[in-house]
Design a protein around this motif. Structure first.
Motif, PDB file in Angstrom:
ATOM      1  N   LYS A   1       0.841  -1.192   0.000  1.00 13.63           N
ATOM      2  CA  LYS A   1       0.000   0.000   0.000  1.00 13.63           C
ATOM      3  C   LYS A   1       0.879   1.245   0.000  1.00 13.63           C
ATOM      4  N   ALA A   2       0.488   2.228  -0.789  1.00 21.85           N
ATOM      5  CA  ALA A   2       1.292   3.442  -0.923  1.00 21.85           C
ATOM      6  C   ALA A   2       1.400   4.220   0.379  1.00 21.85           C
ATOM      7  N   ASP A   3       0.436   4.031   1.265  1.00 23.96           N
ATOM      8  CA  ASP A   3       0.476   4.757   2.541  1.00 23.96           C
ATOM      9  C   ASP A   3       1.072   3.909   3.662  1.00 23.96           C
ATOM     10  N   ALA A   4       1.702   2.773   3.276  1.00 18.47           N
ATOM     11  CA  ALA A   4       2.316   1.906   4.295  1.00 18.47           C
ATOM     12  C   ALA A   4       3.619   1.325   3.758  1.00 18.47           C
ATOM     13  N   ILE A   5       4.535   2.214   3.350  1.00 19.72           N
ATOM     14  CA  ILE A   5       5.769   1.748   2.695  1.00 19.72           C
ATOM     15  C   ILE A   5       6.978   1.727   3.624  1.00 19.72           C
ATOM     16  N   ALA A   6       6.797   2.102   4.884  1.00 16.30           N
ATOM     17  CA  ALA A   6       7.925   2.078   5.821  1.00 16.30           C
ATOM     18  C   ALA A   6       8.502   0.661   5.901  1.00 16.30           C
ATOM     19  N   GLY A   7       9.753   0.503   5.572  1.00 14.14           N
ATOM     20  CA  GLY A   7      10.405  -0.801   5.633  1.00 14.14           C
ATOM     21  C   GLY A   7      10.172  -1.685   4.429  1.00 14.14           C
ATOM     22  N   PHE A   8       9.392  -1.226   3.453  1.00 15.21           N
ATOM     23  CA  PHE A   8       9.065  -2.059   2.297  1.00 15.21           C
ATOM     24  C   PHE A   8      10.302  -2.337   1.444  1.00 15.21           C
ATOM     25  N   GLY A   9      11.105  -1.288   1.178  1.00 13.81           N
ATOM     26  CA  GLY A   9      12.322  -1.482   0.398  1.00 13.81           C
ATOM     27  C   GLY A   9      13.294  -2.416   1.097  1.00 13.81           C
ATOM     28  N   ARG A  10      13.385  -2.288   2.414  1.00  9.53           N
ATOM     29  CA  ARG A  10      14.262  -3.150   3.202  1.00  9.53           C
ATOM     30  C   ARG A  10      13.793  -4.605   3.114  1.00  9.53           C
ATOM     31  N   GLN A  11      12.498  -4.803   3.190  1.00 13.84           N
ATOM     32  CA  GLN A  11      11.929  -6.150   3.096  1.00 13.84           C
ATOM     33  C   GLN A  11      12.269  -6.793   1.744  1.00 13.84           C
ATOM     34  N   CYS A  12      12.166  -6.009   0.666  1.00 14.52           N
ATOM     35  CA  CYS A  12      12.496  -6.529  -0.668  1.00 14.52           C
ATOM     36  C   CYS A  12      13.977  -6.882  -0.759  1.00 14.52           C
ATOM     37  N   ALA A  13      14.825  -6.063  -0.155  1.00  7.99           N
ATOM     38  CA  ALA A  13      16.265  -6.325  -0.170  1.00  7.99           C
ATOM     39  C   ALA A  13      16.603  -7.593   0.604  1.00  7.99           C
ATOM     40  N   ARG A  14      15.955  -7.791   1.748  1.00  9.45           N
ATOM     41  CA  ARG A  14      16.210  -8.990   2.543  1.00  9.45           C
ATOM     42  C   ARG A  14      15.811 -10.247   1.764  1.00  9.45           C
ATOM     43  N   GLU A  15      14.759 -10.149   0.980  1.00  9.43           N
ATOM     44  CA  GLU A  15      14.339 -11.287   0.165  1.00  9.43           C
ATOM     45  C   GLU A  15      15.409 -11.609  -0.879  1.00  9.43           C
ATOM     46  N   ILE A  16      16.002 -10.576  -1.451  1.00  8.21           N
ATOM     47  CA  ILE A  16      17.101 -10.773  -2.405  1.00  8.21           C
ATOM     48  C   ILE A  16      18.272 -11.477  -1.726  1.00  8.21           C
ATOM     49  N   LEU A  17      18.674 -10.974  -0.570  1.00  8.05           N
ATOM     50  CA  LEU A  17      19.829 -11.526   0.137  1.00  8.05           C
ATOM     51  C   LEU A  17      19.591 -12.967   0.568  1.00  8.05           C
ATOM     52  N   ASP A  18      18.369 -13.265   0.989  1.00  8.29           N
ATOM     53  CA  ASP A  18      18.041 -14.611   1.465  1.00  8.29           C
ATOM     54  C   ASP A  18      17.852 -15.610   0.330  1.00  8.29           C
TER      55      ASP A  18
END
Length: 304
Positions: A271-288
């Protein structure tokens, strides 16, 4: 009359176009502003690939110093060149509405795509993605401002070169022969312009507040958070693009090996109004998902 704001900018044609755009918007709002061009280290050193220079924010550092010394009041940057952590005492004041975020291939004909070919780019991100798709091609380094790179392509026997679409479009250099690389993930925040000021400069912050585009700000924030979590800086082959549609942020990101042989991709939405930590979450998925090993190999190779 309000205090005149001094706008710091690199002195390339593209950087000046961006600074003049900010100047015109400020003046339209009744704020007086003047340009103060300076040369950055990245513009002066053209005989080495960017990743070999080992300087964070090579295109922004000179302006950061001028800003902190109060020689200028604000600086205009291509947002993709700005380190994810701003220097102490400098804050983001506005992110302008994004232009075309994609890369394009400027070419002399496309017959080479199905054979051997030579493609020019100074970007590890572009090089890795191109080699993943066209492993038989040779990549040559291409540095300099947009005008210089276009001239080098014309002067050499290369088949093509890769550019950011926004840069060529802004200064009217888009040639007749080009292809939009829809499949290539752009640099995080590519196509966006950021304006920074000294922390606590309420006059500059207020004057620039009306220039901020909230949608672009949200999308680039996700992309830069993704980049920051991967600790890629501006050197590792990392691509990202967030697009806002119907109240949601759709994100695509990727990490690539230097030779393009390996890659890990992620595609998610929030959701556009709930993006706090979203980029970090996507990065962690890449790393994992194998990205950690790719990133370690990239760092080891670039540190030699």
């Amino acid at each position: 009359m309000s205090k005149r704001l001094r706008i710091g900018t690199r002195d390339s044609e593209l950087a000046l176009w961006q600074a003049r755009r900010v100047q015109s918007l400020l003046q339209a709002g009744g704020q007086d502003a003047e340009l103060m061009p300076v040369k950055s280290t990245g513009d002066l050193i053209l005989d080495k690939p960017l990743y070999e220079l080992g300087i964070t924010g090579i295109f922004t550092k000179t302006l950061d110093v001028a800003l902190l010394r109060k020689d200028i009041d604000l600086a205009v940057h291509s947002m993709k060149d700005v380190p994810t952590a701003l220097p102490k005492g400098i804050v983001q004041a506005a992110v302008l509405k994004r232009a075309n975020p994609l890369d394009i291939l400027v070419h002399k004909g496309l017959d080479f795509l199905n054979a051997e070919g030579v493609v020019a780019t100074g970007s590890l991100r572009r090089k890795a993605q191109w080699l993943h798709r066209y492993p038989l091609h040779e990549i040559v380094d291409l540095r300099g401002n947009v005008n210089t790179r276009m001239q080098k392509l014309a002067d050499h026997g290369w088949d093509a070169a890769i550019f950011a679409a926004a840069g060529l479009e802004r200064i009217g250099l888009l040639p007749d022969q080009f292809s939009t690389l829809q499949w290539m993930l752009p640099a995080p925040a590519q196509g966006a312009m950021m304006v920074v000021v000294r922390e606590g400069d309420t006059h500059a912050l207020e004057a620039l507040s009306g220039l901020n585009d909230p949608e672009t700000e949200r999308c680039t924030a996700v992309e830069r958070e993704f980049l920051r979590e991967l600790e890629g800086g501006c050197t590792a082959p990392i691509g990202a693009l967030a697009v806002e549609e119907q109240g949601r942020i759709r994100f695509r990101g990727g990490l690539f090996s230097l030779d393009g042989a390996d890659k890990v991709l992620v595609e998610k939405d929030a959701k556009a109004d709930a993006i706090a930590g979203f980029g970090r979450q996507c990065a962690r998925e890449i790393l994992d998902s194998g990205g950690g090993a790719i990133l370690a190999a990239v760092k080891k190779s670039l540190s030699r």
